[in-house]
Design a protein around this motif. Structure first.
Motif, short mmCIF file in Angstrom:
data_model
loop_
_atom_site.label_atom_id
_atom_site.label_comp_id
_atom_site.label_asym_id
_atom_site.label_seq_id
_atom_site.Cartn_x
_atom_site.Cartn_y
_atom_site.Cartn_z
N THR A 1 69.29 27.79 54.46
CA THR A 1 69.95 26.48 54.70
C THR A 1 69.84 26.27 56.47
O THR A 1 69.97 25.85 56.45
CB THR A 1 71.50 27.72 55.35
N SER B 1 64.01 39.04 50.59
CA SER B 1 63.93 39.86 49.55
C SER B 1 65.13 39.94 49.09
O SER B 1 66.00 40.39 48.15
CB SER B 1 63.61 41.56 50.03
N PRO C 1 60.38 40.65 51.99
CA PRO C 1 60.97 40.93 52.97
C PRO C 1 61.97 40.64 54.20
O PRO C 1 61.46 39.90 54.67
CB PRO C 1 60.33 42.43 53.70
N ARG C 2 62.78 41.05 54.13
CA ARG C 2 63.90 40.37 54.96
C ARG C 2 63.58 40.98 56.19
O ARG C 2 64.02 41.65 56.26
CB ARG C 2 65.68 40.33 54.44
N ILE D 1 69.42 40.78 61.46
CA ILE D 1 69.59 39.04 61.84
C ILE D 1 70.29 38.35 60.57
O ILE D 1 69.53 38.69 59.53
CB ILE D 1 68.96 38.66 62.82
N SER D 2 71.19 37.60 61.12
CA SER D 2 71.39 36.43 59.40
C SER D 2 72.43 35.37 60.51
O SER D 2 72.68 35.74 61.44
CB SER D 2 72.37 37.38 58.80
N1 CTP Z 1 66.07 35.46 55.76
C1 CTP Z 1 64.83 36.49 56.25
N2 CTP Z 1 65.48 37.31 57.00
C2 CTP Z 1 66.91 37.30 57.64
C3 CTP Z 1 67.70 36.39 57.42
C4 CTP Z 1 67.26 35.21 56.56
O1 CTP Z 1 63.93 36.91 55.77
N3 CTP Z 1 66.87 38.44 58.23
C5 CTP Z 1 65.41 34.75 54.66
C6 CTP Z 1 66.39 34.56 53.41
O2 CTP Z 1 65.91 35.51 53.03
C7 CTP Z 1 65.68 33.05 52.97
C8 CTP Z 1 65.72 32.31 54.03
O3 CTP Z 1 65.57 32.71 55.65
O4 CTP Z 1 64.72 32.88 52.59
C9 CTP Z 1 66.57 31.21 54.35
O5 CTP Z 1 67.22 31.94 54.65
P1 CTP Z 1 68.93 31.84 55.16
O6 CTP Z 1 70.25 31.35 53.81
O7 CTP Z 1 69.66 30.00 55.28
O8 CTP Z 1 69.48 31.91 56.26
P2 CTP Z 1 70.79 33.81 56.20
O9 CTP Z 1 70.83 34.55 57.93
O10 CTP Z 1 70.10 34.36 55.42
O11 CTP Z 1 72.65 33.33 56.02
P3 CTP Z 1 73.46 33.86 56.01
O12 CTP Z 1 73.66 34.83 56.70
O13 CTP Z 1 74.82 32.34 55.87
O14 CTP Z 1 73.43 34.11 54.17
#
Ligand code: CTP
Length: 424
Positions: free
Chosen positions: A9, A94, A113-114, A118-119
């Motif tokens: 997203t 991940s 790996p994520r 942060i998100s």
């Molecule tokens: N991603 C990642 N590390 C993070 C956040 C996201 O590697 N800390 C990766 C997700 O696994 C995905 C891509 O980035 O492959 C896009 O993630 P997206 O869902 O847009 O972002 P998120 O931050 O995970 O969004 P949400 O908190 O709304 O789930």
């Protein structure tokens, strides 16, 4: 050349995203990034992204890591993309481990790996939440509160008559009480989303919209149909010229009540037919043909004169180059369909058209007919809340129900109560 594809997203692009894109890119020579469209995200419960698809695409582009960017718009698109672009590797964070194993049949699937800590959700949560309270009867309020739960950045809070502790209120009282409830809320500095009709007189509508503007507040109308994806697409198709010039709009909404004093299932209040259904039925008329009709004729079958309760009402509108008719009833039953007649073809929305996820564009030659399907969750209420929250944030009235459409609806209802009707 090794082609890699990844999807996301990318709302409020952060370093977790960038690290993922860097590692995905390093797996091959060419990176395709699928950015999830707003509509598709809604179906997965990710409602109220802070940024539009265009903004999110621009942010991904600015990283300089993507060789190609595409929009992800439907379920099952990943398989199509992998085939169409000849993809070798599908990479994703991940948090999705195992979920995309089914793609192994088409290419290699790699879970990266994520990045910890942060998100996008956390970034969105850091922004202050919009708190919404409610005024009115239980039926609709419970549904509203439940739907608020699906919207990021908006929170329901119980409040007393002084509306303390909330930024905005949802008004779902009897239409005759709206004026009092809405002016009270606006005077207290609260944004308002009100059930329809907003009020029963044009002068009161003008007074309330003026008050809202003076105070820098949003006053929105809650006709859930207006916020559904299928309905907004239908307006676009109808206005695009696909069916030629529009010559007639015919909308019917009925819900047969066993007794006239039976509360509406949706709102839990007793409303006559014109108040319960009139606003929804008139919406496509005013949105497609405008609010400047030449003539109108209201015909009602009154079942309780004392309370001005119509069991059935038909309203005909005559415009310069088109006509419209709406039929609403709680004391009669008919097919709840919407038909938009054009000089080249017509749009047909089957019953119940007001909770629509589907419509058809039909022509003389049936081979040219086209069916349109969209996702509709929560009857449109959650999209209505998203639009309300966004207009509060931007300080601009949303474009789903223009103010002059709300005013035209109020005008017809005022004329009904003013006795400009033919009785049958
Ligand atoms: N991603 C990642 N590390 C993070 C956040 C996201 O590697 N800390 C990766 C997700 O696994 C995905 C891509 O980035 O492959 C896009 O993630 P997206 O869902 O847009 O972002 P998120 O931050 O995970 O969004 P949400 O908190 O709304 O789930």
């Amino acid at each position: 050349m090794i082609k890699v594809i990844t999807y996301g997203t990318y709302d409020l692009l952060h370093y977790g995203h960038i690290r993922l894109l860097e590692r995905a890119k390093a797996l091959g020579d060419y990176l395709i990034v699928g950015v999830t469209s707003d509509d598709y995200d809604k179906t997965r419960g990710k409602i109220n992204n802070q940024q539009s698809l265009m903004e999110r695409v621009a942010a991904v582009k600015a990283t300089g890591l993507a060789d190609e960017i595409i929009a992800e718009e439907y379920e099952g698109q990943k398989i199509d993309d992998i085939r169409r672009y000849g993809v070798d590797i599908f990479a994703i964070g991940s948090d999705w481990t195992g979920k995309f194993d089914y793609l192994n049949e088409f290419c290699k699937v790699i879970y990266l790996p994520r990045t910890e800590g942060i998100s996008s959700s956390e970034l969105r949560a850091e922004k202050r939440k919009l708190t919404v309270g409610t005024v009115g009867s239980l039926g609709s309020i419970n549904k509203f509160i439940k739907e608020v739960g699906f919207v990021n950045g908006v929170e329901y809070r119980e409040c007393g008559s002084e509306l303390e502790g909330v930024d905005a209120v949802y008004v779902a009282t009897h239409p005759e009480k709206h004026y009092e409830d809405i002016s009270h809320a606006l005077e207290l500095g609260k944004h308002v989303i009100s059930e329809s009709p907003i009020v029963l007189r044009r002068d009161r509508f003008d007074e309330l919209t003026k008050l809202a503007k003076e105070k820098g507040l949003i006053l929105s109308e809650a006709i859930k149909t207006a916020y559904s994806t299928a309905y907004s697409r239908l307006l676009v198709v109808a206005k695009s010229g696909r069916i030629g010039d529009i010559v007639s709009v015919d909308a019917t909404c009925t819900s047969l009540a066993s007794r006239i004093d039976e509360p509406d299932t949706d709102l839990g209040i007793i409303q006559n037919s014109i108040c319960a259904w009139g606003p929804t039925a008139m919406l496509p008329v005013f949105q497609l043909l405008g609010t400047e009709y030449r003539e109108k004729h209201i015909v009602s079958r009154i079942v309780d004169a004392e309370n001005r309760f119509d069991g059935f009402t038909k309203i005909d509108f005559i415009y310069d180059h088109a006509v419209a008719s709406v039929k609403v009833a709680k004391g009669a039953k008919s097919e709840g369909e919407l038909i938009i007649t054009g000089t080249k073809g017509y749009i047909y929305v089957p019953a119940p058209w007001w909770i629509t996820d589907y419509f058809e564009v039909r022509f003389e030659n049936p081979a040219e007919n086209k069916r349109h399907f969209y996702q509709l969750d929560g009857d449109g209420i959650r999209y209505e809340i998203v639009a309300f929250a966004k207009s509060i944030e931007s300080g601009r009235h949303d474009f789903y129900i223009p103010e002059k459409v709300s005013r035209a609806i109020v005008g017809v209802i005022e004329d009904y109560y003013g006795g400009q009707i033919t009785l049958i």
